[in-house]
Design an enzyme around this catalytic site. Structure first.
Site, PDB file in Angstrom:
ATOM      1  N   SER A   1       0.832  -1.208   0.000  1.00 62.51           N
ATOM      2  CA  SER A   1       0.000   0.000   0.000  1.00 62.51           C
ATOM      3  C   SER A   1       0.872   1.265   0.000  1.00 62.51           C
ATOM      4  CB  SER A   1      -0.896  -0.011   1.252  1.00 62.51           C
ATOM      5  OG  SER A   1      -1.312   1.293   1.586  1.00 62.51           O
TER       6      SER A   1
HETATM    7  N1  LIG Z   1      -6.842   9.166   2.274  1.00 63.22           N
HETATM    8  C1  LIG Z   1      -6.045   8.024   2.617  1.00 63.22           C
HETATM    9  C2  LIG Z   1      -6.136   7.027   1.477  1.00 63.22           C
HETATM   10  C3  LIG Z   1      -5.511   5.685   1.823  1.00 63.22           C
HETATM   11  C4  LIG Z   1      -5.817   4.658   0.767  1.00 63.22           C
HETATM   12  O1  LIG Z   1      -6.371   4.960  -0.281  1.00 63.22           O
HETATM   13  N2  LIG Z   1      -5.440   3.428   1.087  1.00 63.22           N
HETATM   14  C5  LIG Z   1      -5.791   2.334   0.231  1.00 63.22           C
HETATM   15  C6  LIG Z   1      -4.663   1.336   0.150  1.00 63.22           C
HETATM   16  S1  LIG Z   1      -3.236   2.125  -0.571  1.00 63.22           S
HETATM   17  C7  LIG Z   1      -7.016   1.684   0.812  1.00 63.22           C
HETATM   18  O2  LIG Z   1      -6.928   0.811   1.636  1.00 63.22           O
HETATM   19  N3  LIG Z   1      -8.165   2.203   0.393  1.00 63.22           N
HETATM   20  C8  LIG Z   1      -9.426   1.746   0.886  1.00 63.22           C
HETATM   21  C9  LIG Z   1     -10.452   2.841   0.795  1.00 63.22           C
HETATM   22  O3  LIG Z   1     -10.121   3.967   0.369  1.00 63.22           O
HETATM   23  O4  LIG Z   1     -11.603   2.565   1.169  1.00 63.22           O
HETATM   24  C10 LIG Z   1      -4.594   8.441   2.889  1.00 63.22           C
HETATM   25  O5  LIG Z   1      -4.240   9.597   2.630  1.00 63.22           O
HETATM   26  O6  LIG Z   1      -3.810   7.628   3.362  1.00 63.22           O
END
Ligand SMILES: N[C@@H](CCC(=O)N[C@@H](CS)C(=O)NCC(=O)O)C(=O)O
Length: 200
Positions: free
Chosen positions: A14
Protein backbone atom coordinates in the site's frame (compact mmCIF):
# COMPACT_ATOMS: atom_id res chain seq x y z
CA UNK A 1 7.28 7.06 26.71
CA UNK A 2 3.68 6.67 27.77
CA UNK A 3 2.31 3.17 28.43
CA UNK A 4 -0.31 3.83 25.76
CA UNK A 5 0.22 2.37 22.31
CA UNK A 6 -0.60 3.25 18.70
CA UNK A 7 -1.26 0.07 16.72
CA UNK A 8 -0.18 0.39 13.09
CA UNK A 9 -1.74 -2.23 10.81
CA UNK A 10 0.23 -2.22 7.59
CA UNK A 11 0.75 -3.96 4.26
CA UNK A 12 3.89 -3.24 2.22
CA UNK A 13 1.87 -3.17 -1.01
CA UNK A 14 0.00 0.00 0.00
CA UNK A 15 1.59 3.31 -1.10
CA UNK A 16 -0.25 5.42 1.47
CA UNK A 17 0.98 3.02 4.13
CA UNK A 18 4.56 3.50 2.94
CA UNK A 19 4.12 7.24 3.49
CA UNK A 20 2.74 6.60 6.98
CA UNK A 21 5.57 4.18 7.77
CA UNK A 22 8.13 6.91 7.06
CA UNK A 23 6.49 8.98 9.84
CA UNK A 24 6.52 6.44 12.67
CA UNK A 25 9.61 7.82 14.44
CA UNK A 26 8.32 11.39 14.16
CA UNK A 27 4.88 10.37 15.49
CA UNK A 28 6.51 8.69 18.51
CA UNK A 29 8.71 11.73 19.13
CA UNK A 30 5.76 14.18 18.95
CA UNK A 31 3.30 12.11 21.01
CA UNK A 32 5.55 10.18 23.40
CA UNK A 33 3.47 7.11 22.51
CA UNK A 34 4.99 3.93 21.13
CA UNK A 35 3.91 2.63 17.72
CA UNK A 36 3.35 -1.13 17.53
CA UNK A 37 3.81 -2.47 14.00
CA UNK A 38 1.20 -5.08 13.10
CA UNK A 39 1.45 -6.75 9.69
CA UNK A 40 -1.88 -7.68 8.12
CA UNK A 41 -3.06 -8.61 4.63
CA UNK A 42 -4.81 -5.75 2.84
CA UNK A 43 -6.20 -8.14 0.23
CA UNK A 44 -7.82 -10.10 3.07
CA UNK A 45 -9.28 -6.88 4.49
CA UNK A 46 -10.78 -5.97 1.11
CA UNK A 47 -12.21 -9.47 0.73
CA UNK A 48 -13.71 -9.54 4.22
CA UNK A 49 -15.26 -6.07 3.97
CA UNK A 50 -16.29 -6.04 0.31
CA UNK A 51 -14.07 -2.96 -0.20
CA UNK A 52 -11.99 -2.54 -3.38
CA UNK A 53 -8.63 -0.89 -4.10
CA UNK A 54 -9.23 2.82 -4.84
CA UNK A 55 -7.09 2.79 -8.02
CA UNK A 56 -9.71 0.54 -9.65
CA UNK A 57 -11.44 3.81 -10.57
CA UNK A 58 -9.11 4.96 -13.35
CA UNK A 59 -9.44 8.71 -12.72
CA UNK A 60 -8.86 8.15 -8.99
CA UNK A 61 -5.79 6.07 -9.82
CA UNK A 62 -4.38 8.92 -11.92
CA UNK A 63 -5.12 11.44 -9.14
CA UNK A 64 -3.51 9.14 -6.55
CA UNK A 65 -0.20 9.28 -8.41
CA UNK A 66 -0.24 13.07 -7.99
CA UNK A 67 -1.49 12.94 -4.41
CA UNK A 68 1.17 10.41 -3.37
CA UNK A 69 3.87 12.51 -5.01
CA UNK A 70 2.72 15.60 -3.14
CA UNK A 71 2.79 13.77 0.20
CA UNK A 72 6.26 12.35 -0.52
CA UNK A 73 7.53 15.84 -1.35
CA UNK A 74 5.90 17.25 1.81
CA UNK A 75 7.61 14.58 3.92
CA UNK A 76 10.88 14.84 1.98
CA UNK A 77 10.97 11.11 1.29
CA UNK A 78 11.73 9.31 -1.99
CA UNK A 79 8.80 7.64 -3.72
CA UNK A 80 8.02 6.14 -7.11
CA UNK A 81 5.00 4.12 -8.22
CA UNK A 82 6.23 0.53 -8.18
CA UNK A 83 6.20 -1.14 -11.59
CA UNK A 84 4.66 -4.28 -9.99
CA UNK A 85 1.82 -2.38 -8.24
CA UNK A 86 -0.65 -3.82 -7.34
CA UNK A 87 1.42 -6.66 -5.93
CA UNK A 88 0.18 -9.85 -4.28
CA UNK A 89 1.85 -9.31 -0.89
CA UNK A 90 0.91 -12.61 0.75
CA UNK A 91 4.54 -13.83 0.81
CA UNK A 92 5.79 -10.42 1.99
CA UNK A 93 3.27 -10.12 4.80
CA UNK A 94 3.89 -13.71 5.88
CA UNK A 95 7.60 -12.97 6.22
CA UNK A 96 6.70 -9.96 8.38
CA UNK A 97 4.38 -12.18 10.44
CA UNK A 98 7.25 -14.68 10.77
CA UNK A 99 9.43 -11.84 12.06
CA UNK A 100 6.69 -10.93 14.56
CA UNK A 101 6.32 -14.54 15.70
CA UNK A 102 10.02 -15.28 16.05
CA UNK A 103 11.49 -11.90 16.97
CA UNK A 104 8.60 -9.86 18.32
CA UNK A 105 7.75 -6.29 17.44
CA UNK A 106 11.41 -5.23 17.32
CA UNK A 107 12.03 -7.57 14.40
CA UNK A 108 8.92 -6.38 12.55
CA UNK A 109 9.94 -2.77 13.07
CA UNK A 110 13.46 -3.47 11.79
CA UNK A 111 12.11 -5.09 8.63
CA UNK A 112 9.04 -2.99 7.81
CA UNK A 113 10.52 0.25 6.47
CA UNK A 114 13.34 -1.47 4.51
CA UNK A 115 10.70 -3.62 2.78
CA UNK A 116 8.54 -0.56 2.05
CA UNK A 117 11.62 1.17 0.61
CA UNK A 118 12.58 -1.86 -1.45
CA UNK A 119 9.16 -1.72 -3.10
CA UNK A 120 8.28 2.00 -3.24
CA UNK A 121 11.77 3.45 -3.77
CA UNK A 122 13.94 0.74 -5.31
CA UNK A 123 11.16 -0.92 -7.35
CA UNK A 124 12.14 -4.41 -6.19
CA UNK A 125 9.88 -7.47 -6.16
CA UNK A 126 9.24 -7.84 -2.44
CA UNK A 127 7.17 -10.97 -3.01
CA UNK A 128 10.27 -12.82 -4.23
CA UNK A 129 11.94 -15.10 -1.65
CA UNK A 130 15.41 -14.03 -2.82
CA UNK A 131 14.62 -10.33 -2.30
CA UNK A 132 12.95 -11.04 1.05
CA UNK A 133 16.03 -12.95 2.26
CA UNK A 134 18.36 -10.19 1.09
CA UNK A 135 16.38 -7.34 2.67
CA UNK A 136 15.95 -9.22 5.96
CA UNK A 137 19.65 -10.12 6.10
CA UNK A 138 20.56 -6.48 5.51
CA UNK A 139 18.43 -5.61 8.59
CA UNK A 140 20.49 -8.00 10.71
CA UNK A 141 17.75 -10.65 10.71
CA UNK A 142 18.03 -14.26 9.53
CA UNK A 143 16.36 -13.95 6.13
CA UNK A 144 16.52 -17.63 5.24
CA UNK A 145 14.91 -18.62 8.54
CA UNK A 146 12.17 -15.98 8.10
CA UNK A 147 11.32 -17.07 4.56
CA UNK A 148 11.14 -20.69 5.76
CA UNK A 149 9.05 -19.72 8.81
CA UNK A 150 6.69 -17.75 6.57
CA UNK A 151 5.10 -21.03 5.50
CA UNK A 152 4.72 -22.46 9.00
CA UNK A 153 1.06 -22.95 9.98
CA UNK A 154 1.60 -20.76 13.07
CA UNK A 155 2.80 -17.87 10.89
CA UNK A 156 -0.10 -18.20 8.46
CA UNK A 157 -2.45 -18.26 11.43
CA UNK A 158 -0.86 -15.16 12.98
CA UNK A 159 -1.29 -13.15 9.78
CA UNK A 160 -4.86 -14.41 9.37
CA UNK A 161 -5.67 -13.59 13.01
CA UNK A 162 -4.21 -10.06 12.79
CA UNK A 163 -6.17 -9.39 9.59
CA UNK A 164 -9.39 -10.70 11.11
CA UNK A 165 -8.80 -8.70 14.28
CA UNK A 166 -8.31 -5.48 12.33
CA UNK A 167 -11.51 -6.11 10.34
CA UNK A 168 -13.43 -6.97 13.52
CA UNK A 169 -12.27 -3.66 15.00
CA UNK A 170 -13.51 -1.74 11.96
CA UNK A 171 -10.62 -1.63 9.49
CA UNK A 172 -11.49 -1.49 5.77
CA UNK A 173 -8.16 -0.39 4.25
CA UNK A 174 -4.60 0.68 4.97
CA UNK A 175 -2.92 2.27 6.74
CA UNK A 176 -5.10 1.56 9.79
CA UNK A 177 -4.00 3.03 13.09
CA UNK A 178 -5.79 2.20 16.32
CA UNK A 179 -5.62 3.97 19.65
CA UNK A 180 -7.73 1.67 21.79
CA UNK A 181 -11.04 1.30 19.96
CA UNK A 182 -10.55 4.41 17.81
CA UNK A 183 -9.61 3.81 14.17
CA UNK A 184 -7.65 6.35 12.14
CA UNK A 185 -7.67 5.38 8.47
CA UNK A 186 -5.07 6.91 6.21
CA UNK A 187 -1.75 8.65 6.20
CA UNK A 188 -3.77 11.86 6.04
CA UNK A 189 -5.40 11.14 9.42
CA UNK A 190 -2.16 11.03 11.42
CA UNK A 191 -2.94 14.60 12.54
CA UNK A 192 -6.31 13.48 13.95
CA UNK A 193 -4.60 10.64 15.82
CA UNK A 194 -2.13 13.08 17.34
CA UNK A 195 -4.98 15.46 18.29
CA UNK A 196 -6.66 12.62 20.19
CA UNK A 197 -3.45 11.74 22.03
CA UNK A 198 -2.83 15.39 22.89
CA UNK A 199 -6.35 15.76 24.32
CA UNK A 200 -6.21 12.79 26.73
N1 LIG B 1 -6.84 9.17 2.27
C1 LIG B 1 -6.05 8.02 2.62
C2 LIG B 1 -6.14 7.03 1.48
C3 LIG B 1 -5.51 5.69 1.82
C4 LIG B 1 -5.82 4.66 0.77
O1 LIG B 1 -6.37 4.96 -0.28
N2 LIG B 1 -5.44 3.43 1.09
C5 LIG B 1 -5.79 2.33 0.23
C6 LIG B 1 -4.66 1.34 0.15
S1 LIG B 1 -3.24 2.13 -0.57
C7 LIG B 1 -7.02 1.68 0.81
O2 LIG B 1 -6.93 0.81 1.64
N3 LIG B 1 -8.17 2.20 0.39
C8 LIG B 1 -9.43 1.75 0.89
C9 LIG B 1 -10.45 2.84 0.79
O3 LIG B 1 -10.12 3.97 0.37
O4 LIG B 1 -11.60 2.56 1.17
C10 LIG B 1 -4.59 8.44 2.89
O5 LIG B 1 -4.24 9.60 2.63
O6 LIG B 1 -3.81 7.63 3.36
Amino acid sequence: MSDRVIEFFFDVGSPYTYLAATQVTAIEARTGVRVRHRPFLLGGVFKATGNTPPAQVASRGRWMVQDLGRWAAKYGVPFAIASRFPLNTLATQRVLAAAERTGGEAAVRALALPLFRAFWVEDRDVSSPAVLVEVANACGLDGTMLVESANAPETKELLRASTEEAVARGAFGAPSFFVGDQLFFGNDRIGHLEDLLASH
